[in-house]
Design a protein around this motif. Structure first.
Motif, short mmCIF file in Angstrom:
data_model
loop_
_atom_site.label_atom_id
_atom_site.label_comp_id
_atom_site.label_asym_id
_atom_site.label_seq_id
_atom_site.Cartn_x
_atom_site.Cartn_y
_atom_site.Cartn_z
N LEU A 1 0.80 -1.22 0.00
CA LEU A 1 0.00 0.00 0.00
C LEU A 1 0.84 1.27 0.00
O LEU A 1 0.43 2.28 -0.54
N ARG A 2 2.02 1.21 0.63
CA ARG A 2 2.85 2.41 0.71
C ARG A 2 4.03 2.28 -0.23
O ARG A 2 4.95 1.51 0.01
N LEU A 3 4.01 3.07 -1.29
CA LEU A 3 5.10 3.04 -2.27
C LEU A 3 5.68 4.43 -2.38
O LEU A 3 5.02 5.42 -2.06
N GLU A 4 6.91 4.49 -2.87
CA GLU A 4 7.59 5.79 -2.92
C GLU A 4 6.85 6.81 -3.77
O GLU A 4 6.85 7.99 -3.47
N ASP A 5 6.20 6.35 -4.85
CA ASP A 5 5.54 7.30 -5.74
C ASP A 5 4.03 7.37 -5.54
O ASP A 5 3.31 7.87 -6.39
N GLY A 6 3.53 6.87 -4.41
CA GLY A 6 2.10 6.99 -4.16
C GLY A 6 1.53 5.80 -3.43
O GLY A 6 2.25 5.08 -2.73
N SER A 7 0.24 5.59 -3.61
CA SER A 7 -0.47 4.54 -2.87
C SER A 7 -0.82 3.37 -3.77
O SER A 7 -1.33 3.56 -4.88
N GLY A 8 -0.59 2.17 -3.24
CA GLY A 8 -0.98 0.96 -3.95
C GLY A 8 -2.49 0.88 -4.15
O GLY A 8 -2.97 0.13 -5.00
N LEU A 9 -3.26 1.67 -3.37
CA LEU A 9 -4.71 1.68 -3.53
C LEU A 9 -5.11 2.03 -4.96
O LEU A 9 -6.10 1.52 -5.48
N GLU A 10 -4.33 2.90 -5.60
CA GLU A 10 -4.62 3.30 -6.98
C GLU A 10 -4.58 2.07 -7.90
O GLU A 10 -5.40 1.94 -8.81
#
Length: 128
Positions: free
Chosen positions: A64-73
């Motif tokens: 869910l927490r990635l350097e360039d944003g959210s895995g939710l996308e």
């Protein structure tokens, strides 16, 4: 190599692994291939979205927490393109609320990190 069990993964054993922890992705990728999956990996939200748009996988493990944003996308994009996909989200300690949100938008299950290949496998095929 102790003969690992082959699982019934259906006609499409495509699996997307999305996590920015490269050693973890490499390890998990090898373990999931041994279990019969056809694995593609991504380290960023953008790579994950590109892979989903190119060849929408039947299974996914998404941090869910990635350097360039959210895995939710990526969860939302995948769920929109493939409603029957099995999606397991990985979350760090203390981010359970985010994991619950992921389940609400379409993730099949969530696991707290660190998760091993057996945990991931069980979550992907549980109640299938």
């Amino acid at each position: 190599m102790h003969g690992e069990q082959k699982y019934d993964l259906g006609d499409d054993a495509s699996l997307l692994l999305l996590d920015d922890d490269e050693p973890f992705v490499r390890r998990l990728s090898r373990a999931m291939e041994r279990r019969g999956f056809s694995v593609v990996t991504a380290l960023t939200v953008m790579e994950g979205k590109n892979l989903v748009n190119k060849a929408c996988p039947n299974y996914a493990v998404i941090d869910l927490r990635l350097e360039d944003g959210s895995g939710l996308e990526v969860v939302e994009l995948l769920r929109g393109k493939r409603p029957d996909a099995r999606i397991v989200v990985l979350t760090g300690y203390g981010a359970i609320a985010t994991a619950v949100a992921a389940v609400k938008i379409g993730a099949t299950d969530y696991l707290a990190k660190p998760a091993d290949a057996e945990d991931v496998m069980n979550a992907l095929i549980a109640n299938k």
